[in-house]
Design an enzyme around this catalytic site. Structure first.
Site, PDB file in Angstrom:
ATOM      1  N   ARG A 116       0.806  -1.215   0.000  1.00 42.89           N
ATOM      2  CA  ARG A 116       0.000   0.000   0.000  1.00 42.89           C
ATOM      3  C   ARG A 116       0.843   1.270   0.000  1.00 42.89           C
ATOM      4  O   ARG A 116       0.368   2.335  -0.343  1.00 42.89           O
ATOM      5  CB  ARG A 116      -0.943  -0.026   1.211  1.00 42.89           C
ATOM      6  N   LYS A 117       2.095   1.172   0.409  1.00 42.37           N
ATOM      7  CA  LYS A 117       2.974   2.343   0.538  1.00 42.37           C
ATOM      8  C   LYS A 117       2.267   3.499   1.254  1.00 42.37           C
ATOM      9  O   LYS A 117       2.068   4.573   0.703  1.00 42.37           O
ATOM     10  CB  LYS A 117       3.527   2.792  -0.823  1.00 42.37           C
ATOM     11  N   PHE A 118       1.910   3.241   2.517  1.00 39.55           N
ATOM     12  CA  PHE A 118       1.292   4.292   3.323  1.00 39.55           C
ATOM     13  C   PHE A 118       2.215   5.504   3.343  1.00 39.55           C
ATOM     14  O   PHE A 118       3.446   5.357   3.420  1.00 39.55           O
ATOM     15  CB  PHE A 118       1.040   3.789   4.752  1.00 39.55           C
ATOM     16  N   ASN A 164       3.843  -1.772   4.003  1.00 41.28           N
ATOM     17  CA  ASN A 164       4.990  -0.861   3.915  1.00 41.28           C
ATOM     18  C   ASN A 164       4.564   0.595   4.014  1.00 41.28           C
ATOM     19  O   ASN A 164       3.372   0.921   3.888  1.00 41.28           O
ATOM     20  CB  ASN A 164       5.799  -1.116   2.636  1.00 41.28           C
TER      21      ASN A 164
END
Lengths: 247, 247
Positions: B78-80, B106
């Site tokens: 998701r690459k928050f 992540n």
């Protein structure tokens, strides 16, 4: 002039409002209710559709109708942060189909110019905001990073409309303003009439301070949507932001 | 040892596989099909649930069943990249309820330590990977940024399991490895048996190069899922990655 910038600048003048409200609310129904209450006071409503427990595909249609009637733009604060191929799909596909309804979106420049190209590939009518700064304590944004973000925006000004800035580092924001020129806009979140912070590293600034440091649009969240009367609270921020911009 | 790290290291040894497959596919049904085909060869399946046109709430349940049967972890990429309060909701709420099913997630450290705290607040059983490097051309990751990301990980090692690295800058990745110590793991995407690139700024490295430069896990995408026979292609990568790790 980029059509989204032109539209936004017209709204700001017509409504005498440089106020964006961050609807950081986990209910689509409550966001629609908030939009009805405060829509007359704002130039932008900022959403996080991916925190709604009750998202349905008709949400964007309903919000679009309110936005057109009350004359504000919709900013989906997705903070795209992946390689071009992935953000292209995240923007256009999936459950949310953001490209079909958002006037404004944003992305982290850290990935490099491929993120702008990937989003452009899927773009229909949105303008892209790049994050030049953020407010949380201990963030890793630097002046050099902000300046490289401005460069990335300027070579992509067909699509990029401006920057997220932070008045915590006014000297950097002023340099962003100077380097970006008059057309690209600066949007500053973390605004509260009373300064302070929360327990997850978020700090706040006042409307006056943000505008003095170069903001075109102030973004206010909990200060408005958690108020007992969001509409009258939004009016206070609208007036404070507009007055500061006229000085 | 962090339970997710322990579980992953056991899987890698048992299956002699340090191969993660990036299922960058916009169909949930096709991802489930791919998981069945290649599940025996991999230690991790990496997903982007937000690009599925056909996501339904039973997708995580179905993928979980395959993951448990074939003994791999699920990594939702998701690459928050937002403030703590927002990522907490993006992780736990919304349509996807990632906290209910992802073994690995992540986040971008650029936001500061508040992003780790926000995600931890909503965490159930996931381990967090921080992005120390990325591969696309013109990215704004620096050595200083990578080192600050390692610091952020080390003070949060109850929750952070490692880093996304890039073997394009091997000297930085080696410094990340040294600073991080033996326990925290490095996951390297952009791997292809044949080196090259695409037209959106993504570049590729070989399994051998990535492992030599310090990768614990190699992440392979289109090289496997776009192959005529994904299973035999996955086997080639598994063998290449495992062999390199034994040298």
């Amino acid at each position: 002039m980029n059509p989204i910038i032109e539209k936004l600048k017209n709204i700001i003048q017509e409504k005498q409002s440089n106020l964006a409200v961050a609807a950081d609310i986990s209910s689509a129904a409550e966001v629609l209710e908030l939009a009805e209450k405060i829509g007359d006071k704002i130039c932008i409503l900022k959403t996080h559709v991916d925190i709604f427990a009750d998202f349905t595909p008709d949400f964007p249609t309903k919000l679009r109708e309110i936005a057109d009637r009350k004359n504000f733009l919709i900013f989906e604060d997705r903070k795209f942060a992946d390689i071009g191929n992935t953000v292209s799909l995240q923007f256009s596909s999936g459950i949310y189909k953001i490209a079909d309804w958002a006037d404004l979106i944003n992305a982290h420049s850290i990935v490099g110019p491929g993120i702008v190209d990937g989003l452009r590939k899927a773009n229909k009518n949105s303008g892209l905001i790049l994050l030049a700064q953020m407010t949380p304590e201990g963030n890793l944004f630097t002046e050099e990073y902000a300046m490289k973000t401005v460069e990335m925006a300027k070579v992509n000004s067909d699509f990029v409309v401006g920057f997220i800035g932070s008045s915590d580092k006014p000297e950097v924001m002023q340099k962003v303003r100077e380097a970006a020129g008059e057309e690209l806009m600066i949007f500053v979140p973390g605004i509260k009439l009373a300064a302070g912070g929360d327990d997850l590293g978020q700090t706040y600034n006042t409307p006056e301070k943000a505008i003095q440091n170069g903001a075109d649009v102030i973004i206010v969240g909990r200060g408005i949507f958690q108020a007992d009367d969001p509409s009258s609270e939004a009016e206070k921020y609208r007036a404070a932001g507009w007055e500061a911009s006229q000085e």
